[in-house]
Design a protein around this motif. Sequence first.
Motif, PDB file in Angstrom:
ATOM      1  N   GLU A  81       0.825  -1.208   0.000  1.00 46.82           N
ATOM      2  CA  GLU A  81       0.000   0.000   0.000  1.00 46.82           C
ATOM      3  C   GLU A  81       0.862   1.262   0.000  1.00 46.82           C
ATOM      4  O   GLU A  81       0.502   2.273  -0.604  1.00 46.82           O
ATOM      5  CB  GLU A  81      -0.932   0.003   1.219  1.00 46.82           C
ATOM      6  CG  GLU A  81      -1.827   1.216   1.324  1.00 46.82           C
ATOM      7  CD  GLU A  81      -2.814   1.337   0.162  1.00 46.82           C
ATOM      8  OE1 GLU A  81      -3.175   2.483  -0.187  1.00 46.82           O
ATOM      9  OE2 GLU A  81      -3.237   0.295  -0.380  1.00 46.82           O
ATOM     10  N   ASP A  82       2.037   1.208   0.645  1.00 48.65           N
ATOM     11  CA  ASP A  82       2.902   2.392   0.719  1.00 48.65           C
ATOM     12  C   ASP A  82       3.931   2.438  -0.408  1.00 48.65           C
ATOM     13  O   ASP A  82       4.873   3.234  -0.376  1.00 48.65           O
ATOM     14  CB  ASP A  82       3.612   2.453   2.072  1.00 48.65           C
ATOM     15  CG  ASP A  82       4.497   1.233   2.343  1.00 48.65           C
ATOM     16  OD1 ASP A  82       4.532   0.312   1.481  1.00 48.65           O
ATOM     17  OD2 ASP A  82       5.148   1.185   3.393  1.00 48.65           O
ATOM     18  N   ALA A  90       6.888 -11.979   1.694  1.00 47.78           N
ATOM     19  CA  ALA A  90       8.064 -11.295   1.148  1.00 47.78           C
ATOM     20  C   ALA A  90       7.739  -9.858   0.751  1.00 47.78           C
ATOM     21  O   ALA A  90       8.528  -8.943   0.978  1.00 47.78           O
ATOM     22  CB  ALA A  90       8.600 -12.067  -0.057  1.00 47.78           C
ATOM     23  N   LEU A  91       6.578  -9.664   0.153  1.00 47.68           N
ATOM     24  CA  LEU A  91       6.178  -8.299  -0.244  1.00 47.68           C
ATOM     25  C   LEU A  91       6.003  -7.416   0.979  1.00 47.68           C
ATOM     26  O   LEU A  91       6.548  -6.305   1.035  1.00 47.68           O
ATOM     27  CB  LEU A  91       4.880  -8.340  -1.038  1.00 47.68           C
ATOM     28  CG  LEU A  91       4.351  -6.969  -1.476  1.00 47.68           C
ATOM     29  CD1 LEU A  91       5.219  -6.390  -2.575  1.00 47.68           C
ATOM     30  CD2 LEU A  91       2.902  -7.051  -1.923  1.00 47.68           C
ATOM     31  N   SER A 108      -7.801 -14.517  -4.780  1.00 49.35           N
ATOM     32  CA  SER A 108      -8.199 -15.237  -3.568  1.00 49.35           C
ATOM     33  C   SER A 108      -7.183 -15.046  -2.451  1.00 49.35           C
ATOM     34  O   SER A 108      -7.538 -14.848  -1.290  1.00 49.35           O
ATOM     35  CB  SER A 108      -8.358 -16.732  -3.881  1.00 49.35           C
ATOM     36  OG  SER A 108      -8.631 -17.476  -2.732  1.00 49.35           O
ATOM     37  N   SER A 109      -5.907 -15.091  -2.813  1.00 49.01           N
ATOM     38  CA  SER A 109      -4.849 -14.966  -1.804  1.00 49.01           C
ATOM     39  C   SER A 109      -4.650 -13.546  -1.307  1.00 49.01           C
ATOM     40  O   SER A 109      -4.215 -13.330  -0.175  1.00 49.01           O
ATOM     41  CB  SER A 109      -3.524 -15.475  -2.385  1.00 49.01           C
ATOM     42  OG  SER A 109      -3.605 -16.823  -2.753  1.00 49.01           O
ATOM     43  N   PHE A 110      -4.970 -12.558  -2.147  1.00 53.75           N
ATOM     44  CA  PHE A 110      -4.640 -11.173  -1.829  1.00 53.75           C
ATOM     45  C   PHE A 110      -5.805 -10.377  -1.247  1.00 53.75           C
ATOM     46  O   PHE A 110      -5.608  -9.278  -0.732  1.00 53.75           O
ATOM     47  CB  PHE A 110      -4.139 -10.448  -3.080  1.00 53.75           C
ATOM     48  CG  PHE A 110      -2.881 -11.016  -3.678  1.00 53.75           C
ATOM     49  CD1 PHE A 110      -2.150 -11.997  -3.031  1.00 53.75           C
ATOM     50  CD2 PHE A 110      -2.428 -10.559  -4.907  1.00 53.75           C
ATOM     51  CE1 PHE A 110      -0.990 -12.525  -3.584  1.00 53.75           C
ATOM     52  CE2 PHE A 110      -1.270 -11.069  -5.473  1.00 53.75           C
ATOM     53  CZ  PHE A 110      -0.553 -12.062  -4.815  1.00 53.75           C
ATOM     54  N   ALA A 111      -7.012 -10.905  -1.346  1.00 53.69           N
ATOM     55  CA  ALA A 111      -8.211 -10.134  -1.001  1.00 53.69           C
ATOM     56  C   ALA A 111      -8.146  -9.509   0.385  1.00 53.69           C
ATOM     57  O   ALA A 111      -8.386  -8.310   0.555  1.00 53.69           O
ATOM     58  CB  ALA A 111      -9.457 -11.007  -1.131  1.00 53.69           C
ATOM     59  N   GLN A 153      -8.122  -5.480   1.282  1.00 52.84           N
ATOM     60  CA  GLN A 153      -9.223  -4.892   2.051  1.00 52.84           C
ATOM     61  C   GLN A 153      -8.742  -4.297   3.367  1.00 52.84           C
ATOM     62  O   GLN A 153      -9.340  -3.353   3.886  1.00 52.84           O
ATOM     63  CB  GLN A 153     -10.296  -5.957   2.272  1.00 52.84           C
ATOM     64  CG  GLN A 153     -11.007  -6.337   0.975  1.00 52.84           C
ATOM     65  CD  GLN A 153     -11.767  -7.651   1.066  1.00 52.84           C
ATOM     66  OE1 GLN A 153     -11.584  -8.441   1.977  1.00 52.84           O
ATOM     67  NE2 GLN A 153     -12.634  -7.897   0.095  1.00 52.84           N
ATOM     68  N   ALA A 154      -7.632  -4.830   3.888  1.00 56.26           N
ATOM     69  CA  ALA A 154      -7.042  -4.286   5.122  1.00 56.26           C
ATOM     70  C   ALA A 154      -6.088  -3.133   4.832  1.00 56.26           C
ATOM     71  O   ALA A 154      -5.429  -2.612   5.738  1.00 56.26           O
ATOM     72  CB  ALA A 154      -6.303  -5.387   5.875  1.00 56.26           C
ATOM     73  N   LYS A 155      -6.009  -2.741   3.554  1.00 57.68           N
ATOM     74  CA  LYS A 155      -5.160  -1.631   3.102  1.00 57.68           C
ATOM     75  C   LYS A 155      -3.675  -1.862   3.418  1.00 57.68           C
ATOM     76  O   LYS A 155      -2.933  -0.949   3.788  1.00 57.68           O
ATOM     77  CB  LYS A 155      -5.638  -0.305   3.700  1.00 57.68           C
ATOM     78  CG  LYS A 155      -7.049   0.078   3.261  1.00 57.68           C
ATOM     79  CD  LYS A 155      -7.400   1.486   3.651  1.00 57.68           C
ATOM     80  CE  LYS A 155      -8.820   1.842   3.239  1.00 57.68           C
ATOM     81  NZ  LYS A 155      -9.068   1.654   1.789  1.00 57.68           N
ATOM     82  N   ARG A 156      -3.241  -3.097   3.207  1.00 60.99           N
ATOM     83  CA  ARG A 156      -1.830  -3.424   3.333  1.00 60.99           C
ATOM     84  C   ARG A 156      -1.197  -3.660   1.957  1.00 60.99           C
ATOM     85  O   ARG A 156       0.018  -3.617   1.806  1.00 60.99           O
ATOM     86  CB  ARG A 156      -1.646  -4.672   4.209  1.00 60.99           C
ATOM     87  CG  ARG A 156      -2.187  -4.509   5.614  1.00 60.99           C
ATOM     88  CD  ARG A 156      -1.889  -5.731   6.459  1.00 60.99           C
ATOM     89  NE  ARG A 156      -0.459  -5.886   6.707  1.00 60.99           N
ATOM     90  CZ  ARG A 156       0.084  -6.982   7.238  1.00 60.99           C
ATOM     91  NH1 ARG A 156      -0.690  -8.017   7.544  1.00 60.99           N
ATOM     92  NH2 ARG A 156       1.390  -7.058   7.427  1.00 60.99           N
ATOM     93  N   MET A 157      -2.038  -3.936   0.961  1.00 61.28           N
ATOM     94  CA  MET A 157      -1.581  -4.142  -0.398  1.00 61.28           C
ATOM     95  C   MET A 157      -2.497  -3.396  -1.361  1.00 61.28           C
ATOM     96  O   MET A 157      -3.638  -3.104  -1.013  1.00 61.28           O
ATOM     97  CB  MET A 157      -1.573  -5.650  -0.754  1.00 61.28           C
ATOM     98  CG  MET A 157      -0.483  -6.441  -0.068  1.00 61.28           C
ATOM     99  SD  MET A 157      -0.741  -8.244  -0.207  1.00 61.28           S
ATOM    100  CE  MET A 157      -0.971  -8.419  -1.985  1.00 61.28           C
TER     101      MET A 157
END
Length: 328
Positions: free
Chosen positions: A134-135, A195-196, A209-212, A216-220
Amino acid sequence: MNRSRPASLALALLALAVTVSPLGAQDAFPSKPITVWVGFPPGGGTDILTRALAESAEKLLGQKIVVVNKPGASGTVATTELTKAKPDGYTLVSNTDTPVTRSPHLRDLDYDPFRDLTHIMLYGRYKVVWAVREDSPHKTWKDVVEWAKKNPGQLTFGHPGVASTPNLVLTRIAAKEGFTFRTVPFAGDAPSVTALLGGHVAMIGGSSSSFAGYVQAKRMRLLLVNEREGIDYSPQTLTIEKAGYGVESATVLIIMAPKGLPQPIAAKIEKAFVEATKMEPFVSVAKKSETIVGDSLTGPALTDFLRKLNVSYEQMIKDAGLYKSEKK
Protein backbone atom coordinates in the motif's frame (compact mmCIF):
# COMPACT_ATOMS: atom_id res chain seq x y z
CA MET A 1 -25.66 -87.08 -0.27
CA ASN A 2 -28.63 -84.74 0.09
CA ARG A 3 -27.29 -83.50 3.45
CA SER A 4 -24.13 -82.31 1.70
CA ARG A 5 -26.04 -79.96 -0.60
CA PRO A 6 -26.55 -77.18 1.98
CA ALA A 7 -22.85 -77.27 2.80
CA SER A 8 -21.93 -77.17 -0.90
CA LEU A 9 -24.35 -74.32 -1.46
CA ALA A 10 -22.86 -72.40 1.46
CA LEU A 11 -19.35 -72.81 0.05
CA ALA A 12 -20.53 -71.64 -3.37
CA LEU A 13 -22.15 -68.56 -1.86
CA LEU A 14 -19.00 -67.82 0.13
CA ALA A 15 -16.90 -68.08 -3.03
CA LEU A 16 -19.30 -65.74 -4.81
CA ALA A 17 -19.10 -63.27 -1.96
CA VAL A 18 -15.30 -63.26 -2.12
CA THR A 19 -15.43 -62.77 -5.89
CA VAL A 20 -17.70 -59.72 -5.73
CA SER A 21 -16.25 -58.19 -2.57
CA PRO A 22 -14.27 -55.50 -4.48
CA LEU A 23 -17.51 -54.21 -6.00
CA GLY A 24 -19.07 -54.23 -2.57
CA ALA A 25 -16.15 -52.20 -1.28
CA GLN A 26 -16.71 -49.65 -4.03
CA ASP A 27 -20.41 -49.46 -3.16
CA ALA A 28 -19.48 -48.76 0.46
CA PHE A 29 -17.09 -45.94 -0.42
CA PRO A 30 -16.16 -43.98 1.57
CA SER A 31 -15.83 -46.04 4.72
CA LYS A 32 -13.03 -43.96 6.27
CA PRO A 33 -11.65 -40.40 6.08
CA ILE A 34 -10.40 -39.07 2.74
CA THR A 35 -7.13 -37.16 2.46
CA VAL A 36 -6.77 -34.27 0.02
CA TRP A 37 -3.26 -32.99 -0.59
CA VAL A 38 -2.86 -29.32 -1.52
CA GLY A 39 0.18 -28.56 -3.65
CA PHE A 40 0.77 -25.15 -2.01
CA PRO A 41 1.51 -23.79 1.48
CA PRO A 42 -1.17 -22.98 4.08
CA GLY A 43 -2.88 -19.61 3.79
CA GLY A 44 -2.81 -19.28 -0.01
CA GLY A 45 -5.81 -19.22 -2.30
CA THR A 46 -5.69 -22.91 -3.24
CA ASP A 47 -5.40 -23.93 0.40
CA ILE A 48 -8.30 -21.71 1.51
CA LEU A 49 -10.61 -22.81 -1.29
CA THR A 50 -9.74 -26.50 -0.87
CA ARG A 51 -10.59 -26.42 2.82
CA ALA A 52 -13.93 -24.76 2.10
CA LEU A 53 -14.68 -27.29 -0.66
CA ALA A 54 -13.72 -30.20 1.60
CA GLU A 55 -15.96 -28.95 4.39
CA SER A 56 -18.87 -28.82 1.96
CA ALA A 57 -18.13 -32.18 0.31
CA GLU A 58 -17.76 -34.15 3.54
CA LYS A 59 -21.37 -33.34 4.38
CA LEU A 60 -22.36 -35.29 1.27
CA LEU A 61 -19.88 -38.14 1.56
CA GLY A 62 -20.47 -38.77 5.25
CA GLN A 63 -16.75 -38.95 6.06
CA LYS A 64 -14.16 -36.47 7.24
CA ILE A 65 -11.98 -34.95 4.51
CA VAL A 66 -8.53 -34.16 5.84
CA VAL A 67 -6.60 -31.44 3.98
CA VAL A 68 -2.80 -31.79 4.06
CA ASN A 69 -0.37 -29.29 2.52
CA LYS A 70 2.40 -30.73 0.33
CA PRO A 71 3.93 -27.63 -1.28
CA GLY A 72 6.69 -27.54 -3.84
CA ALA A 73 7.40 -26.83 -7.52
CA SER A 74 4.03 -25.13 -8.11
CA GLY A 75 2.06 -28.18 -7.06
CA THR A 76 4.24 -30.71 -8.87
CA VAL A 77 5.58 -32.29 -5.66
CA ALA A 78 2.09 -33.22 -4.48
CA THR A 79 1.13 -34.45 -7.95
CA THR A 80 4.22 -36.67 -8.15
CA GLU A 81 3.35 -38.23 -4.78
CA LEU A 82 -0.23 -38.75 -5.93
CA THR A 83 0.89 -40.99 -8.79
CA LYS A 84 2.42 -43.33 -6.19
CA ALA A 85 -0.74 -43.52 -4.04
CA LYS A 86 -3.24 -46.38 -4.07
CA PRO A 87 -6.12 -45.66 -6.49
CA ASP A 88 -8.87 -46.29 -3.98
CA GLY A 89 -10.35 -42.79 -3.68
CA TYR A 90 -8.89 -42.08 -0.25
CA THR A 91 -6.01 -39.95 -1.55
CA LEU A 92 -6.71 -36.97 -3.80
CA VAL A 93 -4.94 -33.77 -4.81
CA SER A 94 -6.34 -30.26 -5.12
CA ASN A 95 -4.10 -28.16 -7.32
CA THR A 96 -3.89 -25.54 -10.00
CA ASP A 97 -3.49 -26.85 -13.54
CA THR A 98 0.29 -26.20 -13.48
CA PRO A 99 1.46 -29.81 -12.87
CA VAL A 100 -0.62 -30.94 -15.85
CA THR A 101 -0.31 -28.07 -18.31
CA ARG A 102 2.98 -26.28 -17.60
CA SER A 103 5.47 -28.31 -15.54
CA PRO A 104 5.82 -30.95 -18.29
CA HIS A 105 7.34 -28.27 -20.53
CA LEU A 106 9.82 -27.03 -17.91
CA ARG A 107 11.48 -30.24 -16.78
CA ASP A 108 11.40 -34.01 -17.14
CA LEU A 109 8.83 -35.37 -14.69
CA ASP A 110 8.34 -38.74 -13.01
CA TYR A 111 4.80 -38.92 -14.35
CA ASP A 112 2.77 -38.38 -17.49
CA PRO A 113 0.03 -35.80 -16.78
CA PHE A 114 -2.52 -37.66 -18.92
CA ARG A 115 -1.49 -41.28 -18.49
CA ASP A 116 -0.76 -41.39 -14.75
CA LEU A 117 -3.59 -39.30 -13.31
CA THR A 118 -7.37 -39.37 -13.08
CA HIS A 119 -8.78 -35.88 -13.73
CA ILE A 120 -11.93 -35.67 -11.64
CA MET A 121 -13.21 -32.11 -11.77
CA LEU A 122 -12.42 -28.44 -12.36
CA TYR A 123 -13.94 -26.33 -9.60
CA GLY A 124 -12.86 -22.76 -10.27
CA ARG A 125 -10.70 -20.24 -12.07
CA TYR A 126 -8.55 -17.62 -10.43
CA LYS A 127 -8.54 -13.96 -11.24
CA VAL A 128 -4.79 -13.40 -11.49
CA VAL A 129 -3.56 -10.06 -10.16
CA TRP A 130 -0.36 -8.07 -9.69
CA ALA A 131 0.09 -6.12 -6.47
CA VAL A 132 2.40 -3.84 -4.49
CA ARG A 133 2.45 -2.74 -0.87
CA GLU A 134 0.00 0.00 0.00
CA ASP A 135 2.90 2.39 0.72
CA SER A 136 4.71 1.60 -2.54
CA PRO A 137 5.79 4.58 -4.65
CA HIS A 138 4.22 2.77 -7.59
CA LYS A 139 0.62 3.96 -7.43
CA THR A 140 -0.45 2.67 -10.86
CA TRP A 141 0.56 0.04 -13.37
CA LYS A 142 2.01 2.78 -15.55
CA ASP A 143 4.30 3.76 -12.67
CA VAL A 144 5.69 0.23 -12.52
CA VAL A 145 6.33 0.06 -16.26
CA GLU A 146 8.02 3.46 -16.41
CA TRP A 147 10.23 2.72 -13.39
CA ALA A 148 11.20 -0.69 -14.76
CA LYS A 149 12.23 0.87 -18.07
CA LYS A 150 14.44 3.40 -16.31
CA ASN A 151 15.93 0.77 -14.00
CA PRO A 152 16.63 -2.33 -16.13
CA GLY A 153 16.52 -5.60 -14.21
CA GLN A 154 15.88 -3.87 -10.86
CA LEU A 155 12.17 -4.64 -10.50
CA THR A 156 11.96 -7.58 -8.09
CA PHE A 157 8.90 -9.69 -8.77
CA GLY A 158 7.63 -12.49 -6.54
CA HIS A 159 5.34 -15.22 -7.86
CA PRO A 160 4.32 -18.88 -7.28
CA GLY A 161 6.63 -20.46 -9.88
CA VAL A 162 8.43 -19.77 -13.14
CA ALA A 163 5.57 -21.17 -15.25
CA SER A 164 2.82 -19.62 -13.16
CA THR A 165 0.36 -17.34 -14.91
CA PRO A 166 1.65 -14.19 -13.13
CA ASN A 167 5.22 -14.83 -14.26
CA LEU A 168 4.44 -15.96 -17.80
CA VAL A 169 2.11 -13.05 -18.49
CA LEU A 170 4.50 -10.49 -16.99
CA THR A 171 7.29 -11.94 -19.15
CA ARG A 172 5.18 -11.30 -22.26
CA ILE A 173 4.20 -7.82 -21.08
CA ALA A 174 7.83 -6.94 -20.31
CA ALA A 175 8.89 -8.01 -23.80
CA LYS A 176 6.20 -5.82 -25.33
CA GLU A 177 6.94 -2.79 -23.12
CA GLY A 178 10.71 -3.14 -23.36
CA PHE A 179 11.75 -3.72 -19.75
CA THR A 180 13.33 -6.51 -17.75
CA PHE A 181 12.72 -7.68 -14.19
CA ARG A 182 14.24 -9.95 -11.58
CA THR A 183 12.08 -13.01 -11.02
CA VAL A 184 11.75 -14.40 -7.49
CA PRO A 185 9.79 -17.69 -7.36
CA PHE A 186 8.12 -18.91 -4.16
CA ALA A 187 6.31 -22.11 -3.18
CA GLY A 188 2.95 -20.34 -3.40
CA ASP A 189 1.07 -17.09 -2.88
CA ALA A 190 1.32 -17.05 0.92
CA PRO A 191 5.15 -16.84 1.12
CA SER A 192 5.23 -14.27 -1.69
CA VAL A 193 2.81 -12.06 0.29
CA THR A 194 5.12 -12.35 3.31
CA ALA A 195 8.06 -11.29 1.15
CA LEU A 196 6.18 -8.30 -0.24
CA LEU A 197 4.99 -7.08 3.14
CA GLY A 198 8.51 -7.57 4.50
CA GLY A 199 9.96 -5.38 1.77
CA HIS A 200 11.95 -8.17 0.10
CA VAL A 201 10.29 -7.78 -3.32
CA ALA A 202 8.69 -4.76 -4.96
CA MET A 203 5.75 -6.49 -6.62
CA ILE A 204 4.04 -9.88 -6.55
CA GLY A 205 1.57 -11.72 -8.74
CA GLY A 206 -0.94 -14.33 -7.69
CA SER A 207 -4.60 -15.09 -7.21
CA SER A 208 -7.20 -12.58 -6.10
CA SER A 209 -8.20 -15.24 -3.57
CA SER A 210 -4.85 -14.97 -1.80
CA PHE A 211 -4.64 -11.17 -1.83
CA ALA A 212 -8.21 -10.13 -1.00
CA GLY A 213 -7.83 -9.82 2.76
CA TYR A 214 -4.62 -7.82 2.52
CA VAL A 215 -6.08 -5.41 -0.02
CA GLN A 216 -9.22 -4.89 2.05
CA ALA A 217 -7.04 -4.29 5.12
CA LYS A 218 -5.16 -1.63 3.10
CA ARG A 219 -1.83 -3.42 3.33
CA MET A 220 -1.58 -4.14 -0.40
CA ARG A 221 -2.76 -2.45 -3.58
CA LEU A 222 -3.76 -4.20 -6.80
CA LEU A 223 -2.44 -2.66 -10.01
CA LEU A 224 -3.48 -5.06 -12.76
CA VAL A 225 -5.94 -7.95 -13.15
CA ASN A 226 -5.81 -10.62 -15.85
CA GLU A 227 -9.57 -10.62 -16.49
CA ARG A 228 -11.88 -8.35 -18.48
CA GLU A 229 -14.40 -8.17 -15.63
CA GLY A 230 -12.10 -6.51 -13.11
CA ILE A 231 -12.14 -6.91 -9.31
CA ASP A 232 -15.17 -5.96 -7.23
CA TYR A 233 -13.22 -5.45 -4.01
CA SER A 234 -10.70 -3.25 -5.86
CA PRO A 235 -12.67 -1.53 -8.65
CA GLN A 236 -9.88 0.89 -9.50
CA THR A 237 -7.60 -1.98 -10.59
CA LEU A 238 -6.65 -1.76 -14.27
CA THR A 239 -7.86 -4.67 -16.40
CA ILE A 240 -5.44 -6.29 -18.82
CA GLU A 241 -7.68 -5.39 -21.73
CA LYS A 242 -7.74 -1.68 -20.83
CA ALA A 243 -3.96 -1.83 -20.37
CA GLY A 244 -3.78 -2.72 -24.06
CA TYR A 245 -2.07 -6.08 -23.75
CA GLY A 246 -4.79 -8.51 -24.76
CA VAL A 247 -2.98 -11.26 -22.86
CA GLU A 248 -5.13 -13.73 -20.99
CA SER A 249 -4.14 -17.02 -19.45
CA ALA A 250 -6.31 -19.19 -17.24
CA THR A 251 -5.26 -20.59 -13.90
CA VAL A 252 -7.81 -23.24 -13.00
CA LEU A 253 -8.32 -25.38 -9.92
CA ILE A 254 -8.69 -29.14 -10.27
CA ILE A 255 -9.22 -32.29 -8.20
CA MET A 256 -7.18 -35.32 -9.27
CA ALA A 257 -6.66 -38.95 -8.22
CA PRO A 258 -4.13 -41.64 -9.20
CA LYS A 259 -4.65 -43.56 -12.42
CA GLY A 260 -6.74 -46.71 -12.14
CA LEU A 261 -9.40 -45.21 -9.87
CA PRO A 262 -12.50 -47.44 -10.25
CA GLN A 263 -15.24 -45.64 -12.13
CA PRO A 264 -17.94 -46.08 -9.43
CA ILE A 265 -15.65 -44.43 -6.86
CA ALA A 266 -14.66 -41.66 -9.29
CA ALA A 267 -18.35 -41.00 -9.94
CA LYS A 268 -19.12 -40.68 -6.21
CA ILE A 269 -16.24 -38.26 -5.64
CA GLU A 270 -17.15 -36.24 -8.71
CA LYS A 271 -20.81 -35.94 -7.74
CA ALA A 272 -20.02 -34.90 -4.17
CA PHE A 273 -17.45 -32.28 -5.12
CA VAL A 274 -19.57 -30.83 -7.91
CA GLU A 275 -22.48 -30.44 -5.49
CA ALA A 276 -20.11 -28.96 -2.89
CA THR A 277 -19.36 -26.03 -5.20
CA LYS A 278 -23.01 -25.00 -4.75
CA MET A 279 -22.95 -25.25 -0.95
CA GLU A 280 -21.69 -23.32 2.03
CA PRO A 281 -19.02 -22.56 3.06
CA PHE A 282 -17.50 -22.92 -0.40
CA VAL A 283 -19.92 -20.51 -2.10
CA SER A 284 -19.17 -17.68 0.34
CA VAL A 285 -15.41 -18.25 0.33
CA ALA A 286 -15.26 -18.31 -3.48
CA LYS A 287 -17.41 -15.19 -3.75
CA LYS A 288 -15.37 -13.26 -1.20
CA SER A 289 -12.13 -14.11 -2.99
CA GLU A 290 -13.68 -13.49 -6.43
CA THR A 291 -12.77 -16.94 -7.67
CA ILE A 292 -14.77 -17.66 -10.80
CA VAL A 293 -17.01 -20.71 -10.35
CA GLY A 294 -19.18 -21.85 -13.23
CA ASP A 295 -20.35 -25.23 -14.46
CA SER A 296 -17.81 -27.80 -13.32
CA LEU A 297 -15.87 -29.65 -16.00
CA THR A 298 -15.49 -33.36 -15.26
CA GLY A 299 -14.25 -36.61 -16.78
CA PRO A 300 -13.30 -36.70 -20.49
CA ALA A 301 -14.40 -33.08 -21.01
CA LEU A 302 -11.95 -31.94 -18.33
CA THR A 303 -9.13 -34.04 -19.79
CA ASP A 304 -9.76 -32.57 -23.23
CA PHE A 305 -9.72 -29.03 -21.79
CA LEU A 306 -6.43 -29.72 -20.00
CA ARG A 307 -4.86 -31.15 -23.17
CA LYS A 308 -5.70 -27.96 -25.05
CA LEU A 309 -4.39 -25.82 -22.19
CA ASN A 310 -1.22 -27.91 -22.15
CA VAL A 311 -0.59 -27.11 -25.82
CA SER A 312 -1.31 -23.41 -25.28
CA TYR A 313 1.14 -23.19 -22.38
CA GLU A 314 3.81 -25.07 -24.29
CA GLN A 315 3.91 -22.22 -26.80
CA MET A 316 3.84 -19.55 -24.07
CA ILE A 317 6.73 -21.24 -22.26
CA LYS A 318 8.73 -21.47 -25.49
CA ASP A 319 8.05 -17.79 -26.21
CA ALA A 320 9.31 -16.94 -22.71
CA GLY A 321 12.54 -18.89 -23.30
CA LEU A 322 11.75 -21.29 -20.45
CA TYR A 323 11.15 -24.51 -22.40
CA LYS A 324 13.12 -27.45 -20.97
CA SER A 325 15.04 -28.14 -24.17
CA GLU A 326 16.19 -24.53 -24.20
CA LYS A 327 17.57 -24.82 -20.67
CA LYS A 328 19.97 -27.65 -21.51
